[in-house]
Design an enzyme around this catalytic site. Sequence first.
Site, PDB file in Angstrom:
ATOM      1  N   HIS A  80     -14.059  41.408  44.955  1.00 20.12           N
ATOM      2  CA  HIS A  80     -14.384  41.453  43.527  1.00 20.12           C
ATOM      3  C   HIS A  80     -15.853  41.095  43.373  1.00 20.12           C
ATOM      4  CE1 HIS A  80     -13.419  41.355  39.198  1.00 20.12           C
ATOM      5  NE2 HIS A  80     -14.414  40.484  39.161  1.00 20.12           N
ATOM      6  N   CYS A  81     -16.618  42.044  42.849  1.00 19.49           N
ATOM      7  CA  CYS A  81     -18.065  41.863  42.732  1.00 19.49           C
ATOM      8  C   CYS A  81     -18.407  41.318  41.351  1.00 19.49           C
ATOM      9  CB  CYS A  81     -18.783  43.185  42.969  1.00 19.49           C
ATOM     10  SG  CYS A  81     -20.581  43.069  42.790  1.00 19.49           S
ATOM     11  N   PRO A  82     -18.932  40.101  41.248  1.00 25.40           N
ATOM     12  CA  PRO A  82     -19.291  39.561  39.930  1.00 25.40           C
ATOM     13  C   PRO A  82     -20.487  40.266  39.320  1.00 25.40           C
ATOM     14  CG  PRO A  82     -20.034  38.082  41.658  1.00 25.40           C
ATOM     15  CD  PRO A  82     -19.243  39.152  42.339  1.00 25.40           C
TER      16      PRO A  82
END
Length: 486
Positions: A131-133
């Site tokens: 999950h890429c912030p």
Amino acid sequence: MTNLQTGPTTRGLQRFAIPAVCGLIIFLGYYSQYLFNTSADLAPGPLTCRESLIFNILLVCLWLTYYQACTVDPGQYKFPPKEKEDGDNNNKRGGRGPQKAKWCKKCDAPKPPRAHHCRHCARCIPRMDHHCPWTGNCVSLQTFPHFLRFLVYTNAALVYFARLLWTRLYYGLWDQRHVPAYLGPSVGALLGCTMLSIAWFATQFALMVLLVTTVRSWMLGKTMIEEWEAERHETLLARSYDGDDYWGADGHGGFVPVKVEFPYDNGFWSNMAQAMGTNNFLRWFLPVGGGGPKISNDTPWKGTGWEYEENGFNDRVGMWPPPDPEKLRRERAGAGGKWPGARENLNTEKPEVDYYRSSEDMKTAFKRRQQEDLRRRQQRRQHSSEEDEIMAELEEDEGYEQRSRTRSPPQDGRAWMNSEGDTLWDYGVDVDEEENYGYPGQGVSESLPLVKTATGYNDGQGDEDEDVPLAELIRRRKVKSNGVHE
């Protein structure tokens, strides 16, 4: 741990990640053009039409790919209503369930291969990478092509920007270093060039590293999570080969991991084509119309996102990911207090609760439960103190101390760290929602990787005769194999 992929770990900071990225693009992309075009004393002068056209085309491609990386749905599994309602049918031998799958407790549904439950997206993501912030989205089966294109165009724009910036730094500053200050660039231009240089260097370095690691994973056919799992597996094998049997020290199983090869690496070209959703390499880097793979929800358990071609290096299909011996050990020891049935005598009939007892009887029963809780807490504290004593003795062993500096002891998915200090939790995986290797469908025990235990090879599964938690099934299997009757 905070790094390029996982972003800030401080609570609340990740909501500012996307605005920060947009602000950085505006600063480097548009403030720089304003500075170059308005500073007449900054040689070689304003941007030419060709330079402006190329730079702004790269910026448009950057914005388009970033928007897609942020907004494209990472994918969601849709199971037929009958399959979800009739879950116990799948838990029996001969059910309609898949050959091998985990079970997601939060989604209350099977978990296909290479899928993980994202704690941010609150659902199981197909072929989850992380999950890429910075995009506020999962890098997954459906979003990986857009994420890769974003990195490519961002690095291309930064490289071209570096050419524009360093040309002005050379001709505007270095080439005029002997000229009186009042004839050179203004203070505002110098300050602007300095800030742009610092921001460019930090951004270029970070995104170039991220691009290299992403391209490497792309060519190898691995996600970041699978690289983490592979590194943990190699660590377990190294400890086993060195005779450092961490799991057998407490007498709970003596697990020895069996080497499992990564099964989804089918060659560079196949890996890249599968990730981009097409064999036409001309479409791979199109900012618009490039497309990508889509999950096939019309045919559950078949098609894209549900099944993946394996390279045949392992003895059986479905052996990835390798089992975590530490997790299996805890479950075989009684699930670590996760499920009270693991400590109960299931063959003993429980008296029915009398809801018409007097208040005195209820108070007596309540006090009895308090005493039982106190006794259990004391036992846990005693067990913890025994572990501390064991660790203290091990710390006195110089050989153990030297080994512990080179390899971290395996723990559960939340605590074990790879060489970069990352855990599955850092990648966005909700590790608490995963049942261990065991959606007990048809033929599961034949497809699971074997784990060598003190009593032989075991696949980590229990008898599939009841709809009970996997930890209880494993406990029963151990009791049965040891000939112990409760």
